[in-house]
Motif scaffolding. Structure first.
Motif, PDB file in Angstrom:
ATOM      1  N   LEU A  97       0.688  -0.941   0.000  1.00  0.00           N
ATOM      2  CA  LEU A  97       0.239   0.149   0.062  1.00  0.00           C
ATOM      3  C   LEU A  97       0.849   1.367   0.030  1.00  0.00           C
ATOM      4  CD1 LEU A  97      -2.985  -1.054   2.737  1.00  0.00           C
ATOM      5  CD2 LEU A  97      -3.041  -0.833  -0.246  1.00  0.00           C
ATOM      6  N   ARG A  98       1.858   1.229   0.735  1.00  0.00           N
ATOM      7  CA  ARG A  98       2.771   1.891   0.424  1.00  0.00           C
ATOM      8  C   ARG A  98       3.498   2.252  -0.586  1.00  0.00           C
ATOM      9  NH1 ARG A  98       7.724   2.303   3.220  1.00  0.00           N
ATOM     10  NH2 ARG A  98       7.508   4.079   3.509  1.00  0.00           N
ATOM     11  N   PHE A  99       3.278   1.478  -1.187  1.00  0.00           N
ATOM     12  CA  PHE A  99       4.836   1.158  -2.705  1.00  0.00           C
ATOM     13  C   PHE A  99       3.693   2.158  -3.166  1.00  0.00           C
ATOM     14  CE2 PHE A  99       5.806  -1.101  -6.017  1.00  0.00           C
ATOM     15  CZ  PHE A  99       6.920  -0.730  -6.673  1.00  0.00           C
ATOM     16  N   LEU A 100       2.215   1.605  -4.118  1.00  0.00           N
ATOM     17  CA  LEU A 100       1.368   2.133  -4.822  1.00  0.00           C
ATOM     18  C   LEU A 100       0.724   3.581  -4.274  1.00  0.00           C
ATOM     19  CD1 LEU A 100      -0.030  -1.061  -4.770  1.00  0.00           C
ATOM     20  CD2 LEU A 100       1.724  -0.406  -6.520  1.00  0.00           C
ATOM     21  N   HIS A 101       1.497   3.935  -2.742  1.00  0.00           N
ATOM     22  CA  HIS A 101       0.861   5.448  -2.717  1.00  0.00           C
ATOM     23  C   HIS A 101       2.375   6.593  -2.533  1.00  0.00           C
ATOM     24  CE1 HIS A 101      -1.334   8.804  -1.739  1.00  0.00           C
ATOM     25  NE2 HIS A 101      -2.027   8.284  -1.227  1.00  0.00           N
ATOM     26  N   PRO A 102       3.376   6.294  -3.580  1.00  0.00           N
ATOM     27  CA  PRO A 102       4.291   7.271  -3.280  1.00  0.00           C
ATOM     28  C   PRO A 102       4.373   8.753  -2.599  1.00  0.00           C
ATOM     29  CG  PRO A 102       3.905   6.878  -5.799  1.00  0.00           C
ATOM     30  CD  PRO A 102       3.350   5.995  -4.910  1.00  0.00           C
ATOM     31  N   GLY A 103       5.156   8.839  -1.034  1.00  0.00           N
ATOM     32  CA  GLY A 103       4.721  10.305  -0.904  1.00  0.00           C
ATOM     33  C   GLY A 103       3.764  10.123   0.773  1.00  0.00           C
ATOM     34  N   ALA A 104       2.946   9.424   0.223  1.00  0.00           N
ATOM     35  CA  ALA A 104       1.933   9.482   1.497  1.00  0.00           C
ATOM     36  C   ALA A 104       2.273   8.010   2.411  1.00  0.00           C
ATOM     37  CB  ALA A 104       0.665   9.146   0.812  1.00  0.00           C
TER      38      ALA A 104
END
Length: 343
Positions: A188-195
């Motif tokens: 989920l972090r990988f697919l929402h970079p910067g968040a």
């Protein structure tokens, strides 16, 4: 820092020769031209010898400490039981060896910090085994995000359903969060970079092995993760799917949607009197052989180039914080902010 042989190959020792360790050993010995399997260490009598003998490569040790005196070992791959990972990272870094560590890197935030600090102080590469970042579907989705094609993520989803067959007596408390969903949290972090995640709400129960509920086993879980930009994600896991091993993902953004994984063994579908049938994948190594190889390949290249790892200790720590918040959410029955588990 560990040195690399003048021929450019990296001598890598494997710690732990179980199911995943054996696959990594084959990769190091047979699949990566710039790596060589230098040694295998496993405390179980005969385990390391059997693996090195089968592959015709590497020395066999029963004591991990013997690796630190082996001049052919530039780096280590840690595939030992999860609760030993942080100590092994610290030991390897202290001996000047580069480290690839299977997930989770640690099961507490202080241990995660200890591992990160040790690698930083030694100046060694530290990479963590979040293999989905190297799988074609997930890499493709990230490329769409980086190109702006997907726009701004609004809703995300990641799921892991294992094929079952586990021994409940060997499942430690919070395993579903710390060892299974940890993949999904990183995804989920990988697919929402910067968040970054700010709040977690989780529900979980023992539905596969209900008789073990009172002993702390949780085998089915759904986790909602809220990010600092307002995007919401859902991660789910179950320790048993009767149809095989199922890993999928989805990102809904302002510019469109990307979906990852369908669990099929091949593109073949057979239509007959019973309807339409497809064969499904039955295990993680069958679904992700290329990703498992690619992540070790990336680690070896980082060591050769003296470059940062593509998946860092800080990435592992951030996923761990989500996992710890999810476990606390189940215990407390309420949403838990990430800054609560950071205290």
């Amino acid at each position: 820092m560990g040195t690399v042989a003048t021929n450019g190959t990296v001598g890598v020792a494997l710690i732990g020769s179980g199911r995943m360790g054996a696959f990594h050993a084959e990769t190091l010995a047979l699949r990566l031209p710039h790596a060589r399997l230098a040694a295998v260490a496993d405390p179980a009598p005969g385990a390391a010898e059997r693996l090195t003998g089968a592959l015709g490569a590497g020395r066999a040790y029963t004591d991990v400490a013997q690796l630190w005196d082996d001049p052919d070992v530039d780096a280590v791959v840690i595939a030992a039981p999860a609760r030993s990972h942080a100590d092994l990272v610290v030991a390897a870094a202290g001996a000047g060896r580069h480290v690839f560590c299977e997930k989770p890197m640690a099961v507490t935030l202080p241990d995660a910090d200890r591992a990160i600090d040790a690698a930083r102080a030694a100046g060694v590469v530290l990479q963590v085994g979040f293999n989905r970042r190297f799988a074609a579907d997930w890499r493709g989705a990230r490329a769409l995000l980086d190109a702006g094609t997907l726009g701004t993520p609004r809703l995300l989803r990641s799921l892991t359903r294992d094929p079952g067959g586990f021994d409940p007596a060997r499942v430690l408390p919070d395993t579903i969060f710390l060892e299974t969903l940890i993949h999904d949290f990183d995804t989920l972090r990988f697919l929402h970079p910067g968040a970054e995640a700010v709040e977690v709400y989780a529900v979980a129960d023992a539905l596969v092995e209900p008789g073990w509920r009172d002993r702390g086993l949780l085998d089915t879980a759904v986790v909602t993760v809220r990010f600092d930009d307002g995007a919401t994600a859902v991660a789910e896991a179950c320790f048993e799917a009767s149809y095989g091993y199922d890993v999928r993902g989805e990102v809904l953004g302002s510019g469109g949607m990307a979906t990852m994984g369908d669990g099929r063994r091949t593109g073949l579908a057979f239509s007959g009197p019973a309807g339409r049938l497809v064969e499904t994948v039955r295990g993680d190594q069958e679904l992700f052989p290329g990703a498992y190889t690619a992540e070790l390949g990336a680690f070896v290249e980082a060591v050769r180039a003296g470059a940062p790892a593509p998946v860092t200790g800080e990435d592992a720590r951030a996923a761990l914080a989500i996992a710890l918040a999810a476990a606390e959410s189940v215990r407390s029955g309420r949403p838990v902010r990430i800054d609560e588990v950071e205290k």
